[in-house]
Design a protein around this motif. Structure first.
Motif, PDB file in Angstrom:
ATOM      1  N   GLU A 109       1.175  -1.264   0.095  1.00  0.00           N
ATOM      2  CA  GLU A 109       0.014   0.090   0.159  1.00  0.00           C
ATOM      3  C   GLU A 109       0.873   1.049   0.199  1.00  0.00           C
ATOM      4  N   GLU A 110       2.293   0.966   0.304  1.00  0.00           N
ATOM      5  CA  GLU A 110       2.629   2.148   0.946  1.00  0.00           C
ATOM      6  C   GLU A 110       3.218   2.438  -0.624  1.00  0.00           C
ATOM      7  N   ALA A 111       3.439   1.775  -1.592  1.00  0.00           N
ATOM      8  CA  ALA A 111       4.320   1.993  -2.301  1.00  0.00           C
ATOM      9  C   ALA A 111       4.097   2.073  -3.562  1.00  0.00           C
ATOM     10  N   ASP A 112       2.249   2.220  -3.680  1.00  0.00           N
ATOM     11  CA  ASP A 112       1.612   2.270  -4.526  1.00  0.00           C
ATOM     12  C   ASP A 112       2.081   2.783  -5.433  1.00  0.00           C
ATOM     13  N   GLY A 113       1.575   3.303  -7.010  1.00  0.00           N
ATOM     14  CA  GLY A 113       2.236   4.276  -7.698  1.00  0.00           C
ATOM     15  C   GLY A 113       3.697   4.348  -7.557  1.00  0.00           C
ATOM     16  N   GLY A 114       4.206   3.715  -6.950  1.00  0.00           N
ATOM     17  CA  GLY A 114       5.981   3.923  -6.500  1.00  0.00           C
ATOM     18  C   GLY A 114       6.506   2.470  -7.153  1.00  0.00           C
ATOM     19  N   THR A 115       7.382   1.963  -7.110  1.00  0.00           N
ATOM     20  CA  THR A 115       8.760   1.025  -6.401  1.00  0.00           C
ATOM     21  C   THR A 115       8.637   0.310  -5.515  1.00  0.00           C
ATOM     22  N   LEU A 116       8.221  -1.413  -5.588  1.00  0.00           N
ATOM     23  CA  LEU A 116       8.704  -1.962  -4.710  1.00  0.00           C
ATOM     24  C   LEU A 116       9.706  -3.272  -4.970  1.00  0.00           C
ATOM     25  N   PHE A 117      11.312  -3.439  -4.338  1.00  0.00           N
ATOM     26  CA  PHE A 117      11.798  -3.694  -4.307  1.00  0.00           C
ATOM     27  C   PHE A 117      12.472  -5.310  -3.316  1.00  0.00           C
ATOM     28  N   LEU A 118      12.056  -6.318  -4.323  1.00  0.00           N
ATOM     29  CA  LEU A 118      11.942  -7.588  -3.450  1.00  0.00           C
ATOM     30  C   LEU A 118      13.087  -8.040  -3.714  1.00  0.00           C
ATOM     31  N   ASP A 119      14.472  -7.703  -2.155  1.00  0.00           N
ATOM     32  CA  ASP A 119      15.263  -8.274  -2.583  1.00  0.00           C
ATOM     33  C   ASP A 119      15.735 -10.033  -2.019  1.00  0.00           C
ATOM     34  N   GLU A 120      16.352 -10.611  -2.654  1.00  0.00           N
ATOM     35  CA  GLU A 120      16.081 -12.018  -2.250  1.00  0.00           C
ATOM     36  C   GLU A 120      15.089 -12.908  -2.127  1.00  0.00           C
ATOM     37  N   ILE A 121      14.364 -12.772  -3.740  1.00  0.00           N
ATOM     38  CA  ILE A 121      13.139 -13.047  -3.261  1.00  0.00           C
ATOM     39  C   ILE A 121      12.913 -14.687  -3.775  1.00  0.00           C
ATOM     40  N   GLY A 122      14.567 -15.477  -4.294  1.00  0.00           N
ATOM     41  CA  GLY A 122      14.676 -16.858  -4.029  1.00  0.00           C
ATOM     42  C   GLY A 122      14.388 -17.012  -3.106  1.00  0.00           C
ATOM     43  N   ASP A 123      14.297 -16.763  -1.742  1.00  0.00           N
ATOM     44  CA  ASP A 123      14.090 -17.331  -0.654  1.00  0.00           C
ATOM     45  C   ASP A 123      12.146 -16.711  -0.031  1.00  0.00           C
ATOM     46  N   VAL A 124      11.591 -15.942  -1.025  1.00  0.00           N
ATOM     47  CA  VAL A 124      10.479 -16.617  -0.961  1.00  0.00           C
ATOM     48  C   VAL A 124       9.703 -18.201  -0.088  1.00  0.00           C
ATOM     49  N   SER A 125       9.099 -18.320   0.595  1.00  0.00           N
ATOM     50  CA  SER A 125       7.853 -19.550   1.020  1.00  0.00           C
ATOM     51  C   SER A 125       7.211 -20.229  -0.598  1.00  0.00           C
ATOM     52  N   ALA A 126       7.254 -20.936  -0.442  1.00  0.00           N
ATOM     53  CA  ALA A 126       5.518 -21.053  -1.494  1.00  0.00           C
ATOM     54  C   ALA A 126       4.101 -20.988  -1.187  1.00  0.00           C
ATOM     55  N   ALA A 127       4.107 -20.517   0.105  1.00  0.00           N
ATOM     56  CA  ALA A 127       2.675 -19.436   0.330  1.00  0.00           C
ATOM     57  C   ALA A 127       2.751 -18.151   0.117  1.00  0.00           C
ATOM     58  N   VAL A 128       3.701 -17.180   0.895  1.00  0.00           N
ATOM     59  CA  VAL A 128       3.949 -15.891   0.306  1.00  0.00           C
ATOM     60  C   VAL A 128       4.005 -15.830  -1.367  1.00  0.00           C
ATOM     61  N   GLN A 129       5.054 -16.868  -2.115  1.00  0.00           N
ATOM     62  CA  GLN A 129       4.753 -16.484  -3.618  1.00  0.00           C
ATOM     63  C   GLN A 129       3.211 -16.670  -5.045  1.00  0.00           C
ATOM     64  N   ALA A 130       3.182 -17.336  -3.936  1.00  0.00           N
ATOM     65  CA  ALA A 130       1.674 -17.833  -4.065  1.00  0.00           C
ATOM     66  C   ALA A 130       0.684 -16.086  -4.274  1.00  0.00           C
ATOM     67  N   LYS A 131       0.612 -15.576  -3.220  1.00  0.00           N
ATOM     68  CA  LYS A 131       0.144 -13.938  -3.027  1.00  0.00           C
ATOM     69  C   LYS A 131       0.844 -13.315  -3.412  1.00  0.00           C
ATOM     70  N   LEU A 132       1.792 -13.227  -4.027  1.00  0.00           N
ATOM     71  CA  LEU A 132       2.685 -12.204  -4.694  1.00  0.00           C
ATOM     72  C   LEU A 132       2.256 -12.454  -5.585  1.00  0.00           C
TER      73      LEU A 132
END
Length: 462
Positions: free
Chosen positions: A236-259
Motif C-alpha cells: 500500500e505504501e508503494a502504490d504508484g511507485g516501485t517495490l524492491f524485493l531483495d532475495e526473492i529466491g528465499d520466499v516461501s511457496a505460500a508468500v509466492q502465491a500471494k505475490l
C-alpha cells in the motif's frame, strides 16, 4: 483553496464550534472530536497525509489528554500537536511538551494567539518534511555519488538499466551478494516515470513468513495476537511507485502465491481483512540464486518467475570488472573520511596493488567494509597496506590448462558456461556469443548440450 487539515479534540462543544469557525474562516479544513477515543480511531484508520496538525485539550472525560497525546504520537510520530489547557493546569501542558507536543495555549486565548501558534507549527512541519525529502534525495540509491564505475562491463549494465527504466516492466536483477543490486533497483525507479512516488525495499530472506507477509500486506487491528493497531504494508505504501524485493529466491511457496496474485490482479488483501485494495506497483526483484534452476527443481513458482523476469539485469562480480576497484576504493575512502572528519589524500600505490590483486568474494560491499576499516585505522594522510586486512589473500594465478583438446570441446564448454551465466536464456546467450539464435540452437543439438535450466522441455527465454 484549503491550506491544511486541522483535527480538534475537546469535550466542550462551545470550544469546538469556536475553533472550527475560526479555522474555516482562515481557509483551513477542520474535523472535530468530542472525546479522545474517537480521535484515536480516526488517526488509526486514516492515511499519513490526511491530517496536518492536531489541537488537543489536556482535560478529556473519557481518557486523560496526556494519554491521548502519547497514543496519537505512536500512531503519527510526525503529526504536530498543540495542546489547550486552562490556566490552573499549566503543569499538564508542560508535561505534554515532554511527550512531543509542539506548543500549548491557555484558555481563554485570543484568535491571534492560537492562529499564530498553528501557523508556526505548520511552517516548522513543512521545513522538517522538506529536510527529509532532501536527505532522501541525497541518499537515494541511484545518486551519482553512489554508483561508481569506469569499466565498460558495468557501463553496459548501467546503460541497460537506464533504457529499461523508461518502461513499466517488472525487472529481475541477478548477481552475487554485494554486487549492488539495490543500487540498480533504485536507478530503475529514479529514472522512470514513477520517480516522484516512493521507492521501497524489503529483504525477503531476513524475515519469517509471518512477519514478511505482515510487512508486505499490512494487517488490520485484531488480525493476530499483538495487532493492537491497523498497519499499512509496503504494498500500500508503494502504490504508484516501485517495490524492491531483495532475495526473492528465499520466499516461501505460500508468500509466492500471494505475490503472484498482486502482480496479476493488481490488488491484495491485508492480513485479517476481507476487502481487497487496488495498487499500481512496479516490481524489481533480486536474487543471488539461479532462479531458473529453482523453478526446475520445484522450489520457485514458474508463473511467478515469468511475471518477475520480464527483463533481466545481470550484475558482474567485482573480480570481473577490476578497473572499478580503484575508483570505488577512493570513493569509500572519501566517504568515511568525511564521516569521521579525517584528512586523507589518497591510497598508496602499494595499497592499491593489494586491493587490485584480491578476488573480493564479498564484492563491492566487502570493499566498502575494508575501506571503512582502513580509514579508521590510518594514522597518516594515506591509506597504507598495513591497514588493509588482505595480506596473504591475494588471488592465486589461474591454473594453467596443459590439456591438448579439440577446438569443438572448447566451443562446447564455452557455450555451456554462457548458458549457465544467463540462466539458460537462449536469446541473451546468442547475443553474448555473437551468433544467431538459429546457430545457437544448431550447436546445442550438435553438441548434445543439456539445458539444465529448461522448464517442461523448453529452454527459458523471454
Amino acid at each position: 483553496m484549503l491550506k491544511a487539515r486541522i483535527l480538534i479534540c475537546d469535550d466542550e462543544e462551545g470550544i469546538r464550534r469556536y475553533l472550527q469557525k475560526m479555522f474555516q474562516a482562515s481557509e483551513f479544513e477542520v474535523e472535530t472530536f468530542a472525546e479522545g477515543t474517537s480521535l484515536l480511531q480516526r488517526l488509526e484508520g486514516g492515511s499519513d497525509g490526511d491530517a496536518d496538525i492536531l489541537v488537543l485539550d489536556v482535560r478529556m472525560p473519557d481518557m486523560d489528554g496526556i494519554e491521548v497525546l502519547k497514543r496519537a504520537k505512536k500512531l503519527r510520530p510526525t503529526l504536530p500537536v498543540v495542546v489547550m489547557t486552562a490556566f490552573g493546569t499549566i503543569d499538564s501542558a508542560v508535561e505534554a511538551i515532554k511527550f512531543g507536543a509542539y506548543d500549548y495555549v491557555t484558555k481563554p486565548f485570543p484568535k491571534e494567539k492560537i492562529l499564530g501558534v498553528i501557523e508556526n507549527a505548520l511552517e516548522l512541519d513543512l521545513l522538517l518534511k522538506e529536510n527529509r525529502v532532501l536527505k532522501e534525495e541525497l541518499n537515494r540509491p541511484d545518486s551519482p555519488d553512489n554508483i561508481i564505475f569506469v569499466s565498460d562491463k558495468f557501463r553496459e549494465v548501467y546503460e541497460l538499466t537506464l533504457q529499461v527504466a523508461q518502461s513499466d516492466a517488472n525487472i529481475l536483477v541477478l548477481g552475487e551478494s554485494g554486487t549492488g543490486k539495490e543500487l540498480i533497483a533504485g536507478a530503475v525507479h529514479y529514472n522512470s516515470p514513477r520517480r516522484s512516488r516512493r521507492f521501497l525495499s524489503i529483504n525477503c530472506a531476513a524475515l519469517s513468513d509471518t512477519l514478511l507477509e505482515s510487512q508486505l500486506f499490512g494487517h488490520v487491528r485484531g488480525a493476530f495476537t499483538g495487532a493492537i493497531t491497523t498497519q499499512k504494508g509496503l504494498l500500500e505504501e508503494a502504490d504508484g511507485g516501485t517495490l524492491f524485493l531483495d532475495e526473492i529466491g528465499d520466499v516461501s511457496a505460500a508468500v509466492q502465491a500471494k505475490l503472484l496474485r498482486v502482480i496479476q490482479e493488481r490488488d491484495f488483501i491485508p492480513v485479517g481483512a476481507t476487502k481487497a485494495k487496488s495498487v499500481d506497483i512496479r516490481f524489481v526483484a533480486a536474487t543471488n540464486k539461479n532462479l531458473a534452476k529453482e523453478v526446475q527443481e520445484g522450489r520457485f513458482r514458474e508463473d511467478l518467475y515469468y511475471r518477475l523476469n520480464v527483463i533481466t539485469i545481470d550484475l558482474p562480480p567485482l573480480r570481473e570488472r577490476p578497473e572499478d576497484i580503484e575508483p570505488l576504493a577512493e570513493h569509500f575512502m572519501r566517504k568515511y573520511a568525511r564521516r569521521i572528519k579525517k584528512e586523507l589524500r589518497g591510497i598508496s600505490p602499494e595499497a592499491l596493488q593489494l586491493l587490485r590483486s584480491y578476488r573480493w568474494p564479498g564484492n563491492v560491499r566487502e570493499l566498502e567494509n575494508v575501506m571503512e576499516r582502513a580509514v579508521i585505522l590510518s594514522r597518516g594522510d594515506q591509506v597504507l597496506p598495513a591497514v588493509l586486512p588482505l595480506r596473504g589473500k591475494e588471488s592465486p594465478p589461474p591454473p594453467r590448462d596443459n590439456r591438448l583438446i579439440p577446438l569443438e570441446t572448447v566451443e562446447r564448454e564455452h557455450i555451456e558456461r554462457v548458458l549457465r551465466q544467463t540462466g539458460y536464456h537462449k536469446s541473451r546467450t546468442a547475443e553474448i556469443l555473437g551468433i544467431s539464435r538459429k546457430t545457437l540452437d544448431r550447436k546445442i543439438a550438435e553438441y548434445a548440450i543439456a539445458l539444465a535450466g529448461h522448464a517442461r522441455g523448453t529452454a527459458l527465454d523471454s
